[in-house]
Every structure is written in structure tokens, then in C-alpha cells.
Motif scaffolding. Structure first.
Motif, PDB file in Angstrom:
ATOM      1  N   ALA A 190      -5.603   2.644  -1.066  1.00 32.53           N
ATOM      2  CA  ALA A 190      -5.673   3.077   0.327  1.00 32.53           C
ATOM      3  C   ALA A 190      -6.297   4.465   0.441  1.00 32.53           C
ATOM      4  O   ALA A 190      -7.133   4.716   1.322  1.00 32.53           O
ATOM      5  CB  ALA A 190      -4.276   3.072   0.944  1.00 32.53           C
ATOM      6  N   ILE A 237      -2.011  -0.079   5.728  1.00 29.16           N
ATOM      7  CA  ILE A 237      -1.140  -0.321   4.577  1.00 29.16           C
ATOM      8  C   ILE A 237       0.069  -1.092   5.082  1.00 29.16           C
ATOM      9  O   ILE A 237       0.699  -0.729   6.062  1.00 29.16           O
ATOM     10  CB  ILE A 237      -0.735   0.980   3.858  1.00 29.16           C
ATOM     11  CG1 ILE A 237      -0.126   2.002   4.811  1.00 29.16           C
ATOM     12  CG2 ILE A 237      -1.931   1.577   3.135  1.00 29.16           C
ATOM     13  CD1 ILE A 237       0.401   3.258   4.102  1.00 29.16           C
ATOM     14  N   VAL A 283      -7.707   2.237   7.320  1.00 32.09           N
ATOM     15  CA  VAL A 283      -6.921   1.489   6.344  1.00 32.09           C
ATOM     16  C   VAL A 283      -5.552   1.141   6.916  1.00 32.09           C
ATOM     17  O   VAL A 283      -4.811   2.019   7.370  1.00 32.09           O
ATOM     18  CB  VAL A 283      -6.745   2.283   5.040  1.00 32.09           C
ATOM     19  CG1 VAL A 283      -6.024   1.424   3.996  1.00 32.09           C
ATOM     20  CG2 VAL A 283      -8.085   2.760   4.500  1.00 32.09           C
ATOM     21  N   GLY A 305       0.781  -1.237   0.000  1.00 26.88           N
ATOM     22  CA  GLY A 305       0.000   0.000   0.000  1.00 26.88           C
ATOM     23  C   GLY A 305       0.808   1.280   0.000  1.00 26.88           C
ATOM     24  O   GLY A 305       0.234   2.358   0.131  1.00 26.88           O
TER      25      GLY A 305
END
Length: 250
Positions: free
Chosen positions: A20, A32, A30, A11
Motif C-alpha cells: 500500500a 486497504i 489505495v 493491507g
């Protein structure tokens, strides 16, 4: 629905970063995850969202994936898992079978095993019902190894994602979890082609499409956003091409 916990591997750059950003802008939390913490931190800063969580881990390493899975589980139920981590083919260092084996093992680990390990670590944490798993593949899986993927290992690894994902869709479907594969064509603004993506290369990729342009990370993010939406609850077990018509549907 907004407010889900979304996990995006790879990400920190390109496609993963755009995915993302799209989920964060919709109000989701989110995570990542990738190998390079500094790249992930920059992505978090660029996105400018307090909802972004950074998690550094080498997803080829079962121990690191297990620890990352425990940390993610502590954040709550996973609504969406996007398996995006991967890298271009690794050329063998010489003409020996030992070098060929090492290159293939590296590419299979990087492009296939990463998705298998992370998904397995989070499988019991996926939302039931309503969980979404999206796997990012490539047109190389449909065309075979050509050009920058001429060593074959990249295409084979991506094709392996297809068979694995279709089996996973069968297993998770009764729990109300969908699993789909998105196979992009050439996407500008990513690291995967490195210095090979010069003007002539991009022109060839553009001319290969039916729509007269190359793809962007935003194109992929928009498709993932739909696959992860409540409206896509009847769509599962599919390999979906996103290539401007460069590879026609079958």
C-alpha cells in the motif's frame, strides 16, 4: 500510471502495508481492506498518505464483501487488485475429525475464499484494458505443509490460489487484464509466524536461500509494483517465486 485506484486486502500490516505504501508513494489512491479497523487506521497514519482509504470488512463473509465491493466501486474503476489477505495454519483443537474439518475450513476460507470473493465482487470494476490482479501465495504451496505449516491446510489453500488464478488469467486476458501469482518465501516483519519466528528460525530460513538473507516486505512490494506496471502487460498466468532461491524455478 499514477492515479489508479488500487485495492490491497490485508493491507494493515507487513507485506500488505508495504504494498500500500509503495502505490501511495507513486500517486495512486489505495484502499486497504481487512478485519481490524484499528490496525488499518494505524497503517494509514504510518504511511502518512491522504491517498489511503480504510475499509474494514471480513473477507470471508459474502455479505460484507458485497458491501465493500459496492463502496469500492463508488470510488471508481479499479486499476490494481492485490489479494494479500491470509493467515497461518490453524491447529485442530483436538484429535477428532470434527476439529480437523473445522481447522481446514477456517484456513481455506481465510487464505483462498477471501481472494475469490473479493475478486468476484470487483471483477466488473477492473480496468479494461490494463487492469492488474496480483495474488500473494507462498512457497508452502510448492513445498507442501512443513514446519509451521505442518497441518497441510495452509499449503493446500495457497496451492488452491494457483489453480484458481491461472483460470482467472484465461478468462480476463481477452479484456486486457493480467493475473499473476507471487509466491514469497520467508518474509521477516510479518505477523504470519507469530512467536515461532525466533533467531534460530530466522537463521534457518536465511541459510535456506541462495542469496544469504531473508526477504522483507519491501522485496514483495517491489515485485508487486512491477507486476502492476504498464511494462508487465505481456506477463500473465504465471506463478512467480520470490524466495531468494530457497525454491528453484520449475
Amino acid at each position: 500510471m499514477p492515479g489508479r485506484l488500487v485495492v490491497v486486502s490485508g493491507g494493515g500490516t507487513g507485506i500488505g502495508k508495504a504494498i500500500a505504501a509503495t502505490f501511495a508513494a507513486s500517486g495512486d489512491r489505495v484502499v486497504i481492506i481487512g478485519r481490524r479497523r484499528e490496525v488499518l487506521e494505524k497503517a494509514r497514519s504510518d504511511i502518512g498518505e491522504d491517498r489511503i482509504h480504510v475499509m474494514a470488512a471480513d473477507l470471508r463473509d459474502p455479505g460484507q464483501v458485497e458491501r465493500a465491493g459496492d463502496r469500492i466501486a463508488a470510488l471508481g474503476e479499479v486499476g490494481v487488485l492485490v489479494n494479500n489477505a491470509g493467515a497461518n495454519a490453524t491447529p485442530p483443537t483436538d484429535d477428532s475429525l470434527h476439529a480437523l474439518s473445522a481447522a481446514w475450513r477456517h484456513d481455506l476460507d481465510t487464505n483462498l475464499l477471501t481472494a475469490v470473493l473479493l475478486t468476484s465482487a470487483l471483477r466488473d470494476r477492473l480496468a479494461r484494458p490494463g487492469g492488474r490482479v496480483v495474488v500473494i501465495s507462498s512457497t508452502a504451496a510448492q513445498r507442501g505443509g512443513t514446519g509451521a505449516h505442518s497441518y497441510g491446510s495452509y499449503a493446500a489453500a495457497k496451492a488452491g490460489l494457483h489453480g484458481w488464478s491461472l483460470g482467472l488469467a484465461k478468462e480476463l486476458g481477452p479484456a486486457g487484464i493480467t493475473v499473476n501469482v507471487l509466491a514469497p518465501g520467508y518474509i521477516a516483519g510479518t505477523e504470519i509466524f507469530g512467536d515461532t519466528a525466533d533467531g534460530a528460525f530466522r537463521s534457518r530460513k536465511r541459510d535456506d536461500t541462495l542469496v544469504g538473507r531473508v526477504g522483507t516486505p519491501r522485496d514483495v512490494a517491489a515485485a508487486v509494483d512491477y507486476l502492476a506496471s504498464p511494462d508487465a502487460g505481456y506477463l500473465t498466468g504465471q506463478v512467480i517465486g520470490l524466495n531468494g532461491g530457497a525454491v528453484l524455478g520449475r
